[in-house]
Design a protein around this motif. Structure first.
Motif, PDB file in Angstrom:
ATOM      1  N   UNK A   1     -61.963  14.912 -26.767  1.00  0.00           N
ATOM      2  CA  UNK A   1     -62.073  14.410 -28.128  1.00  0.00           C
ATOM      3  C   UNK A   1     -61.006  15.027 -29.003  1.00  0.00           C
ATOM      4  N   UNK A   2     -60.560  14.267 -29.988  1.00  0.00           N
ATOM      5  CA  UNK A   2     -59.568  14.786 -30.930  1.00  0.00           C
ATOM      6  C   UNK A   2     -59.840  14.155 -32.288  1.00  0.00           C
ATOM      7  N   UNK A   3     -60.041  15.012 -33.276  1.00  0.00           N
ATOM      8  CA  UNK A   3     -60.286  14.544 -34.637  1.00  0.00           C
ATOM      9  C   UNK A   3     -59.617  15.591 -35.524  1.00  0.00           C
ATOM     10  N   UNK A   4     -59.246  15.232 -36.750  1.00  0.00           N
ATOM     11  CA  UNK A   4     -58.496  16.177 -37.588  1.00  0.00           C
ATOM     12  C   UNK A   4     -59.075  17.593 -37.519  1.00  0.00           C
ATOM     13  N   UNK A   5     -58.255  18.534 -37.038  1.00  0.00           N
ATOM     14  CA  UNK A   5     -58.663  19.939 -37.021  1.00  0.00           C
ATOM     15  C   UNK A   5     -59.376  20.407 -35.762  1.00  0.00           C
ATOM     16  N   UNK A   6     -59.705  19.490 -34.865  1.00  0.00           N
ATOM     17  CA  UNK A   6     -60.491  19.875 -33.686  1.00  0.00           C
ATOM     18  C   UNK A   6     -60.071  19.108 -32.433  1.00  0.00           C
ATOM     19  N   UNK A   7     -60.244  19.775 -31.291  1.00  0.00           N
ATOM     20  CA  UNK A   7     -60.100  19.102 -29.992  1.00  0.00           C
ATOM     21  C   UNK A   7     -61.205  19.603 -29.075  1.00  0.00           C
ATOM     22  N   UNK A   8     -61.655  18.735 -28.180  1.00  0.00           N
ATOM     23  CA  UNK A   8     -62.742  19.110 -27.263  1.00  0.00           C
ATOM     24  C   UNK A   8     -62.496  18.528 -25.879  1.00  0.00           C
ATOM     25  N   UNK A   9     -63.144  19.122 -24.879  1.00  0.00           N
ATOM     26  CA  UNK A   9     -63.056  18.596 -23.519  1.00  0.00           C
ATOM     27  C   UNK A   9     -64.273  19.042 -22.722  1.00  0.00           C
ATOM     28  N   UNK A  10     -64.841  18.119 -21.967  1.00  0.00           N
ATOM     29  CA  UNK A  10     -65.947  18.445 -21.071  1.00  0.00           C
ATOM     30  C   UNK A  10     -65.679  17.855 -19.699  1.00  0.00           C
ATOM     31  N   UNK A  11     -65.864  18.662 -18.661  1.00  0.00           N
ATOM     32  CA  UNK A  11     -65.685  18.203 -17.280  1.00  0.00           C
ATOM     33  C   UNK A  11     -66.952  18.537 -16.502  1.00  0.00           C
ATOM     34  N   UNK A  12     -67.561  17.511 -15.901  1.00  0.00           N
ATOM     35  CA  UNK A  12     -68.760  17.745 -15.081  1.00  0.00           C
ATOM     36  C   UNK A  12     -68.471  17.334 -13.639  1.00  0.00           C
ATOM     37  N   UNK A  13     -68.815  18.225 -12.703  1.00  0.00           N
ATOM     38  CA  UNK A  13     -68.607  17.945 -11.277  1.00  0.00           C
ATOM     39  C   UNK A  13     -69.986  17.835 -10.619  1.00  0.00           C
ATOM     40  N   UNK A  14     -70.441  16.598 -10.376  1.00  0.00           N
ATOM     41  CA  UNK A  14     -71.800  16.390  -9.867  1.00  0.00           C
ATOM     42  C   UNK A  14     -72.075  17.111  -8.543  1.00  0.00           C
ATOM     43  N   UNK A  15     -71.088  17.099  -7.649  1.00  0.00           N
ATOM     44  CA  UNK A  15     -71.263  17.698  -6.315  1.00  0.00           C
ATOM     45  C   UNK A  15     -71.713  19.160  -6.380  1.00  0.00           C
ATOM     46  N   UNK A  16     -71.224  19.879  -7.394  1.00  0.00           N
ATOM     47  CA  UNK A  16     -71.549  21.309  -7.533  1.00  0.00           C
ATOM     48  C   UNK A  16     -72.466  21.578  -8.731  1.00  0.00           C
ATOM     49  N   UNK A  17     -72.881  20.509  -9.418  1.00  0.00           N
ATOM     50  CA  UNK A  17     -73.636  20.655 -10.675  1.00  0.00           C
ATOM     51  C   UNK A  17     -72.944  21.688 -11.580  1.00  0.00           C
ATOM     52  N   UNK A  18     -71.664  21.439 -11.799  1.00  0.00           N
ATOM     53  CA  UNK A  18     -70.823  22.380 -12.534  1.00  0.00           C
ATOM     54  C   UNK A  18     -70.302  21.711 -13.810  1.00  0.00           C
ATOM     55  N   UNK A  19     -70.440  22.413 -14.950  1.00  0.00           N
ATOM     56  CA  UNK A  19     -70.023  21.852 -16.238  1.00  0.00           C
ATOM     57  C   UNK A  19     -69.099  22.837 -16.935  1.00  0.00           C
TER      58      UNK A  19
END
Length: 366
Positions: free
Chosen positions: A314-332
């Motif tokens: 995500x990117x909005x004025x003043x901020x950026x975000x990122x989420x990665x989920x790997x189902x095989x390892x239930x890793x976030x």
């Protein structure tokens, strides 16, 4: 009878076991630290929060830099960030909640809900969810600056772009599109009889205990808010003010790393949706010509070193975000930044690569 020698031996085994369990953790932590410090190394600048969890267990959770430059307040892992386009996940799941309630279908044409929408009988809710509608993305319109700071009703926001020439016929191409998600937010309001903000709060945030997540506001007092910044030649400035009614359901939510983990767990446990509806969000779809594209409903469906993942930034004025989920390892893995000069996107993906490699190496040893 247990002898002193046996007790000493057992204690030494326990100590060795503890050390061997800690060593990879310290080494892993240092690897992640050094990776993050390449982009978030200056503790006197805006910073970010990074967390890694596997099967609900925290592997890494740290904050960097300042949450507020003017007050010289350090960032903490509990700070609240605007998450930009990660909002789209909440919008798509809201649509699926309404489908589960029997109030709409993803195959419905949007003309069923917005009577006067141009070509609305050919554009479906599914097209909006998958960025294949062809409608004009309002963020690419030159006239956007004329409304950026106005309080816009969802209908007015839809009217702003609906008569623009389309980019392609529905289902012909995948082209990332914010307008489609604004239309979805408007449909959520029309179908539910509630505001988008209330719908998200009642049906998602309250239900799964996301107590530090909000529809964004620059006026409300939001505890633990991280302030947003831009970087200019002469230094940092406060973020440009926009009306959150403009990005609306395509990018106006705020959250924390811990709340986003609750969100991911709720999706895994089918707390909000049954497995059939959940599956719709996480499957790849095809264009009119039969070509598959790598987007579900609100998530990119990609791979990290050959392992399938679900991700969105995500990117909005003043901020950026990122989420990665790997189902095989239930890793976030989550990365949140309070300056749009620091992107957590690649760092978050690189953390995922390192963590995957560590998990696989550890599995081989055992």
């Amino acid at each position: 009878m247990i002898t002193q020698k046996t007790i000493t031996f057992l204690i030494s085994l326990l100590i060795c076991g503890t050390i061997s369990a800690q060593l990879p953790t310290k080494k892993y932590e240092k690897k992640i630290d050094s990776l993050i410090l390449t982009g978030f190394g200056n503790q006197n600048e805006p910073g970010g929060v990074f967390t890694v969890t596997q099967k609900g267990k925290t592997l890494y959770r740290k904050s960097f830099g300042k949450a507020n430059l003017e007050l010289d307040v350090n960032m903490t892992p509990e700070n609240v960030f605007q998450i930009g386009s990660m909002t789209k996940q909440f919008t798509s799941v809201s649509i699926l909640i309404l489908e589960q309630q029997g109030k709409l279908k993803v195959d419905d044409p949007i003309s069923k809900y917005i009577k006067d929408y141009p070509n609305g009988d050919k554009i479906t809710v599914h097209h909006l969810l998958t960025h294949t509608s062809g409608i004009k993305d309002f963020t690419k319109m030159k006239s956007l600056s004329s409304i950026a700071q106005k309080e816009m009703e969802p209908k007015a926001m839809v009217d702003f772009f609906k008569n623009e020439p389309v980019d392609f016929a529905p289902g012909e191409k995948f082209d990332y599109n914010n307008s489609g998600y604004v239309v979805l937010g408007y449909i959520i309001e029309l179908v539910s009889g509630d505001t988008y903000e209330n719908f998200i709060r009642k049906n998602i945030f309250d239900k799964i205990g996301m107590t530090h997540s909000y529809y964004a506001s620059d006026r409300k007092i939001i505890p633990q808010r991280a302030y947003g910044y831009h970087k200019k030649e002469h230094g940092f400035v406060n973020k440009t003010i926009i009306s959150f009614s403009v990005p609306f359901s395509s990018g106006s939510l705020m959250s924390t790393a811990d709340d986003l983990l609750k969100w991911q767990q709720a999706l895994n446990q089918n707390t909000l949706l049954n497995s059939q509806e959940t599956q719709k969000a996480f499957q790849k779809y095809k264009l009119n010509n039969g070509e598959e594209f790598t987007y579900g409903y609100g998530w990119h469906l990609k791979e990290i070193n050959g392992t399938p993942d679900r991700e969105h930034g995500g990117s909005v004025f003043g901020f950026k975000s990122m989420g990665v989920y790997i189902p095989e390892e239930d890793m976030y893995i989550i990365g949140l930044s309070n300056c749009d000069c620091h992107s957590p996107t690649e760092i978050t993906r690189d953390i995922a690569k390192i963590t995957l490699a560590e998990i696989k190496a550890s599995a081989k040893k055992h």
